[in-house]
Scaffold this motif. Structure first.
Motif, PDB file in Angstrom:
ATOM      1  N   PHE A  16       4.341  11.084   8.016  1.00 53.82           N
ATOM      2  CA  PHE A  16       4.509  10.043   7.004  1.00 53.82           C
ATOM      3  C   PHE A  16       3.667   8.810   7.329  1.00 53.82           C
ATOM      4  CE2 PHE A  16       6.822   6.345   5.322  1.00 53.82           C
ATOM      5  CZ  PHE A  16       6.761   6.645   3.975  1.00 53.82           C
ATOM      6  N   CYS A  17       3.744   8.329   8.567  1.00 55.88           N
ATOM      7  CA  CYS A  17       3.001   7.115   8.941  1.00 55.88           C
ATOM      8  C   CYS A  17       1.495   7.337   8.888  1.00 55.88           C
ATOM      9  CB  CYS A  17       3.414   6.641  10.332  1.00 55.88           C
ATOM     10  SG  CYS A  17       5.051   5.929  10.396  1.00 55.88           S
ATOM     11  N   ASN A  18       1.018   8.473   9.396  1.00 59.65           N
ATOM     12  CA  ASN A  18      -0.418   8.742   9.356  1.00 59.65           C
ATOM     13  C   ASN A  18      -0.910   8.899   7.923  1.00 59.65           C
ATOM     14  OD1 ASN A  18      -0.822   8.600  12.112  1.00 59.65           O
ATOM     15  ND2 ASN A  18      -0.532  10.785  12.421  1.00 59.65           N
ATOM     16  N   GLY A  19      -0.140   9.596   7.094  1.00 56.61           N
ATOM     17  CA  GLY A  19      -0.538   9.761   5.699  1.00 56.61           C
ATOM     18  C   GLY A  19      -0.533   8.445   4.932  1.00 56.61           C
ATOM     19  N   LEU A  20       0.527   7.657   5.114  1.00 53.80           N
ATOM     20  CA  LEU A  20       0.611   6.372   4.419  1.00 53.80           C
ATOM     21  C   LEU A  20      -0.461   5.404   4.906  1.00 53.80           C
ATOM     22  CD1 LEU A  20       2.152   4.626   2.381  1.00 53.80           C
ATOM     23  CD2 LEU A  20       3.664   3.938   4.252  1.00 53.80           C
ATOM     24  N   ALA A  21      -0.684   5.356   6.203  1.00 51.75           N
ATOM     25  CA  ALA A  21      -1.715   4.467   6.741  1.00 51.75           C
ATOM     26  C   ALA A  21      -3.097   4.896   6.264  1.00 51.75           C
ATOM     27  CB  ALA A  21      -1.654   4.459   8.263  1.00 51.75           C
ATOM     28  N   GLY A  22      -3.340   6.199   6.212  1.00 53.41           N
ATOM     29  CA  GLY A  22      -4.619   6.678   5.694  1.00 53.41           C
ATOM     30  C   GLY A  22      -4.818   6.306   4.240  1.00 53.41           C
ATOM     31  N   TYR A  23      -3.762   6.448   3.448  1.00 51.59           N
ATOM     32  CA  TYR A  23      -3.838   6.068   2.035  1.00 51.59           C
ATOM     33  C   TYR A  23      -4.098   4.573   1.872  1.00 51.59           C
ATOM     34  CZ  TYR A  23      -2.458   5.191  -2.767  1.00 51.59           C
ATOM     35  OH  TYR A  23      -2.438   4.760  -4.066  1.00 51.59           O
ATOM     36  N   VAL A  24      -3.406   3.763   2.669  1.00 47.47           N
ATOM     37  CA  VAL A  24      -3.582   2.308   2.586  1.00 47.47           C
ATOM     38  C   VAL A  24      -4.995   1.920   2.992  1.00 47.47           C
ATOM     39  CG1 VAL A  24      -2.864   0.130   3.643  1.00 47.47           C
ATOM     40  CG2 VAL A  24      -1.144   1.727   2.855  1.00 47.47           C
ATOM     41  N   LEU A  25      -5.509   2.503   4.059  1.00 50.70           N
ATOM     42  CA  LEU A  25      -6.873   2.169   4.479  1.00 50.70           C
ATOM     43  C   LEU A  25      -7.909   2.648   3.472  1.00 50.70           C
ATOM     44  CD1 LEU A  25      -6.815   2.881   8.302  1.00 50.70           C
ATOM     45  CD2 LEU A  25      -7.128   0.686   7.188  1.00 50.70           C
ATOM     46  N   PHE A  26      -7.674   3.812   2.871  1.00 52.14           N
ATOM     47  CA  PHE A  26      -8.638   4.359   1.922  1.00 52.14           C
ATOM     48  C   PHE A  26      -8.664   3.581   0.618  1.00 52.14           C
ATOM     49  CE2 PHE A  26      -9.868   7.405  -1.418  1.00 52.14           C
ATOM     50  CZ  PHE A  26     -11.154   7.671  -0.980  1.00 52.14           C
ATOM     51  N   THR A  27      -7.500   3.135   0.147  1.00 54.66           N
ATOM     52  CA  THR A  27      -7.445   2.466  -1.159  1.00 54.66           C
ATOM     53  C   THR A  27      -7.508   0.951  -1.076  1.00 54.66           C
ATOM     54  OG1 THR A  27      -5.031   2.452  -1.132  1.00 54.66           O
ATOM     55  CG2 THR A  27      -6.122   4.334  -2.174  1.00 54.66           C
ATOM     56  N   ASP A  28      -7.470   0.385   0.114  1.00 53.43           N
ATOM     57  CA  ASP A  28      -7.480  -1.076   0.247  1.00 53.43           C
ATOM     58  C   ASP A  28      -8.828  -1.619  -0.187  1.00 53.43           C
ATOM     59  OD1 ASP A  28      -6.769  -3.672   0.881  1.00 53.43           O
ATOM     60  OD2 ASP A  28      -7.355  -3.453   2.979  1.00 53.43           O
ATOM     61  N   SER A  29      -8.791  -2.512  -1.165  1.00 51.67           N
ATOM     62  CA  SER A  29     -10.034  -3.101  -1.653  1.00 51.67           C
ATOM     63  C   SER A  29     -10.408  -4.353  -0.888  1.00 51.67           C
ATOM     64  CB  SER A  29      -9.921  -3.424  -3.138  1.00 51.67           C
ATOM     65  OG  SER A  29      -8.913  -4.399  -3.335  1.00 51.67           O
ATOM     66  N   ASN A  30      -9.417  -4.991  -0.235  1.00 53.01           N
ATOM     67  CA  ASN A  30      -9.645  -6.196   0.557  1.00 53.01           C
ATOM     68  C   ASN A  30     -10.404  -7.245  -0.253  1.00 53.01           C
ATOM     69  OD1 ASN A  30      -9.396  -7.818   2.759  1.00 53.01           O
ATOM     70  ND2 ASN A  30     -11.013  -6.838   3.940  1.00 53.01           N
ATOM     71  N   ASP A  31      -9.971  -7.448  -1.496  1.00 52.16           N
ATOM     72  CA  ASP A  31     -10.664  -8.367  -2.388  1.00 52.16           C
ATOM     73  C   ASP A  31     -10.158  -9.800  -2.311  1.00 52.16           C
ATOM     74  OD1 ASP A  31      -8.221  -7.953  -3.520  1.00 52.16           O
ATOM     75  OD2 ASP A  31      -8.981  -7.127  -5.403  1.00 52.16           O
TER      76      ASP A  31
END
Length: 136
Positions: A10-25
């Motif tokens: 769960f943590c690896n999947g969620l962290a991967g999703y957050v890093l992949f979709t983070d736009s940091n805008d």
């Protein structure tokens, strides 16, 4: 323990999703959002703790012996690295202490955040599908 197995996935999947979709805008997000710095901090701490606990307590094999240390090594290392990335990102963002070396490290990590996110999601999916393999 099977609970650590689930938390690691769960943590690896969620962290991967957050890093992949983070736009940091830099746009201010709602309080309960995956872009909230508190969410990053909590996810980073939980990922690092679960990674360390997976090193201490590997998933038991089919015969009851805990021989799959190598199988838990990649997801545990991914969790520890995720924790370091998120906690370092919060420290870098919230700290009043600014250092050119820390800014350079943070910038280099941000360049590869989508690649790291994809790798984390791949580790989570493979660990879910092949939990008792020796090399994952």
């Amino acid at each position: 323990m099977i609970q650590l197995y689930f938390l690691s996935i769960f943590c690896n999947g969620l962290a991967g999703y957050v890093l992949f979709t983070d736009s940091n805008d830099g746009i201010k997000k709602p309080y309960f959002s995956v872009s909230n710095p508190l969410f990053y901090l909590v996810l980073g701490i939980i990922s690092a703790v679960v990674g360390v606990l997976k090193l201490i307590s590997p998933l038991a094999g089919a015969d009851g012996s805990a021989t799959y240390v190598i199988g838990d090594l990649v997801p545990a290392a991914a969790g520890i690295i995720t924790g370091i990335i998120f906690i370092f990102g919060i420290y870098r963002h919230e700290s009043s202490f600014k250092s050119a070396k820390l800014e350079q490290i943070g910038t280099n990590l941000l360049v590869f955040r989508k690649s790291i996110g994809i790798a984390l999601m791949a580790v989570a999916i493979l660990h879910f599908l092949f939990g008792e393999l020796v090399f994952l």
